[in-house]
Design an enzyme around this catalytic site. Structure first.
Site, short mmCIF file in Angstrom:
data_model
loop_
_atom_site.label_atom_id
_atom_site.label_comp_id
_atom_site.label_asym_id
_atom_site.label_seq_id
_atom_site.Cartn_x
_atom_site.Cartn_y
_atom_site.Cartn_z
N ASP A 311 0.84 -1.20 0.00
CA ASP A 311 0.00 0.00 0.00
C ASP A 311 0.87 1.25 0.00
OD1 ASP A 311 -2.01 1.84 0.20
OD2 ASP A 311 -2.35 1.53 2.35
N LYS A 318 1.60 7.93 0.63
CA LYS A 318 2.01 7.93 2.03
C LYS A 318 3.39 8.57 2.19
CE LYS A 318 -0.29 3.59 3.34
NZ LYS A 318 -1.07 4.09 4.51
N GLU A 390 -8.15 2.73 1.00
CA GLU A 390 -8.46 1.76 -0.05
C GLU A 390 -8.98 0.42 0.49
OE1 GLU A 390 -5.26 -0.10 1.68
OE2 GLU A 390 -5.44 2.04 1.24
N ARG A 392 -11.23 -0.34 2.65
CA ARG A 392 -12.70 -0.41 2.69
C ARG A 392 -13.29 -0.53 1.29
NH1 ARG A 392 -12.63 5.23 5.72
NH2 ARG A 392 -10.62 4.30 6.25
#
Length: 533
Positions: A311, A318, A390, A392
């Site tokens: 991720d 991030k 992301e 969810r």
């Protein structure tokens, strides 16, 4: 190397009967073992130090071992505090009693008042202290005498104690890359020499032991698999790898595994899931694992695991610091795969299904942008305000998919929000549900495994934060109550069955010197399954 667990029953061994203590200990000492693990109480220690009418485990053990125990007490090696340990090594004088064990590990239960004796937290401290001595040395096998830990007060807790001991032993023995050559990345890594833990008991606890030992062993296998998957680097543990790993389990067990590719996912209308996968060249996978151990037509328990194998945050990138730990964003998927493996190994007489949507969340010219609107499998439209929310987005389509199973209950498992770490730290996983029975069952299973959960709210008022001017729902609700609004988002896709959400962002892995996957919440989920009727 995988640690082995087994059972040995000594029918006449009863250390709780003063008339049988000596004979019971003599049988145990006569075993060929690297170490005999015995528990004693503060009262036993007091009896050893007394000058008149001596009786008890330590007194009788001292007589059999030619004064070795009294000498250990004399030099201050024995202690009456809970979890105090003392190792007594074999001497020539032991031969007179027929002793063959190479050493005896004594661990103190402390003051065994009934109230404290019923605490699994107290037992866990004692078990960990004993297990610490079995690791990293020359001990290859050990005989763990369960009735000495019971001492008349804990008979109804034997199964929980055994599973917990196995859980800790397996956790302690785990070494990444040792179990499978394909995972060996460090040339100098070696397996622990300790390889076999034998749980010894008597007729009074034989039934509990014979059930709990294979259950605990299966749970450890599931935990180890979850850890291995979580610890693998993201260039290896891709969505395709996860799919093949799940399919590999079907060859070893009775699990039925189906892996859907991009075209099949598109045909199902999973627009929300696919919106996350768009930015990556690595194709998404949708994994369905079935354990059909129950009656035909019996409603299954369904686990759904978040499988973001890496991720970056997508376009909502991030910060670079500690981004490497985002390989752990698939720990929900890893724990579901591990739980399904444990379930199959136990041959559990229940129908259990594991569902895993898995993909990467990467930035590219094809990636979903903040402000995009996507359509979920349920038909609800979602305004994507932040592409780093992301998890969810892939879970919501999976939660709609599982409606077809007419489930008894659905539990999703996800490293979903950093907000949950702020709320609960790294102790409890967050649990969200409107079903009181499901929350109670998960909480109870958490206590039994010490893989604990803490309930957080799911009030309707929090849904206000998810309102969108342009779609049915937004994928974030702002900074306040971030873990709660994430759960509220998921709840919109679970109205047709009993559902709970586990946010494991703070418990799935550790950072720093102890960096690595924890295997949680496999113990919680396995204990939950064992408790279901």
């Amino acid at each position: 190397m995988t640690i082995q667990f087994s059972t040995k029953i000594f029918s006449q061994a009863d250390v709780n009967n003063p008339k049988q203590i000596k004979a019971s200990l003599a049988m145990l000492l006569a075993q060929s073992s690297d170490c005999l693990v015995l528990a004693y109480s503060k009262a036993d220690l007091d009896a050893l130090a007394a000058t008149k009418s001596k009786s008890g485990i330590l007194v009788e053990l001292d007589r059999l071992l030619g004064g070795s125990v009294a000498h250990a007490n004399l030099v201050g090696d024995l202690d009456g505090q809970a979890a105090a340990t003392c190792v007594i090594r074999a001497e020539k004088s032991w031969a007179a009693s027929g002793a063959k064990v190479k050493r005896v590990l004594l661990v103190c239960l402390g003051d065994i008042a009934p109230a404290s004796a019923r605490s699994l937290n107290a037992y866990s401290k004692i078990a960990r202290a004993a297990l610490k001595h079995l690791s990293g040395g020359s001990i290859k096998n050990a005989l763990w005498f369960i009735p000495s830990f019971a001492l008349g007060h804990r008979a109804d807790f034997i199964a929980e104690e055994v599973r917990l001991t196995i859980q800790y032993a397996g956790d302690q023995a785990y070494r990444f890359g040792v179990r499978q050559p394909a995972m060996k990345f460090k040339a100098k890594d070696k397996a622990d020499t300790f390889a076999h833990l034998i749980f010894a008991g008597n007729d009074a606890c034989a039934k509990e032991l014979k059930a709990a030992v294979p259950e605990g062993a299966a749970m450890v296998e599931g935990m180890h698999l979850a850890k291995d998957l979580g610890n693998l680097p993201p260039n290896i543990c891709t969505p395709t790898y996860l799919g093949k790993a799940a399919q590999g389990l079907s060859k070893k067990t009775g699990l039925k595994v189906e892996v859907l590719g991009r075209k099949q996912i598109e045909a199902l209308g999973m627009g929300s899931f696919l919106s996350v996968a768009k930015g990556s060249d690595t194709p998404p996978q949708f994994i369905v694992m079935r354990h059909e151990g129950g009656k035909a037509g019996e409603a299954p328990i369904v686990f759904v695991g978040k499988g973001i194998t890496f991720d970056t945050g997508g376009i909502s990138l991030k910060p670079g610091e500690a981004m490497d730990e985002m390989k752990y964003d698939m720990c929900g998927a890893a724990s579901v795969i591990g739980t399904m493996y444990a379930t199959a190994l136990m041959k559990l007489k229940k129908n259990v299904i594991g569902v895993i949507p898995t993909c990467e969340n990467m930035p590219s010219g094809q990636a979903t942008r903040p402000g995009d609107i996507v359509k979920s499998m349920s038909g609800q439209t979602i305004e994507v305000l932040n592409t780093d929310a992301e998890g969810r987005l892939i879970l919501c389509d999976a939660l709609t998919y599982v409606e077809r199973f007419k489930p008894k209950a659905v539990i999703d498992v996800a490293t979903l929000t950093g907000a949950c770490i702020i709320a609960l730290g790294h102790v409890h996983s967050g649990v969200f549900s409107d079903d009181e029975g499901l929350v109670h069952s998960l909480t109870k299973a958490g206590h039994a495994s010490l893989d604990t959960v803490w309930r957080l709210p799911l009030d309707a008022a929090y849904h206000e934060q998810l309102k969108s001017n342009f779609a049915d729902v937004a994928n974030i609700g702002g900074r306040p109550a971030g873990s709660v609004t994430a759960a509220c988002f998921l709840s919109r896709f679970t109205e047709k069955y009993k559902w709970a959400h586990l946010d494991i962002a703070g418990t799935a892995w550790k950072s720093g010197a102890a960096k690595g996957s924890t295997g949680r919440p496999v113990p919680l989920l396995v204990n939950y399954l064992l408790e279901q009727k």
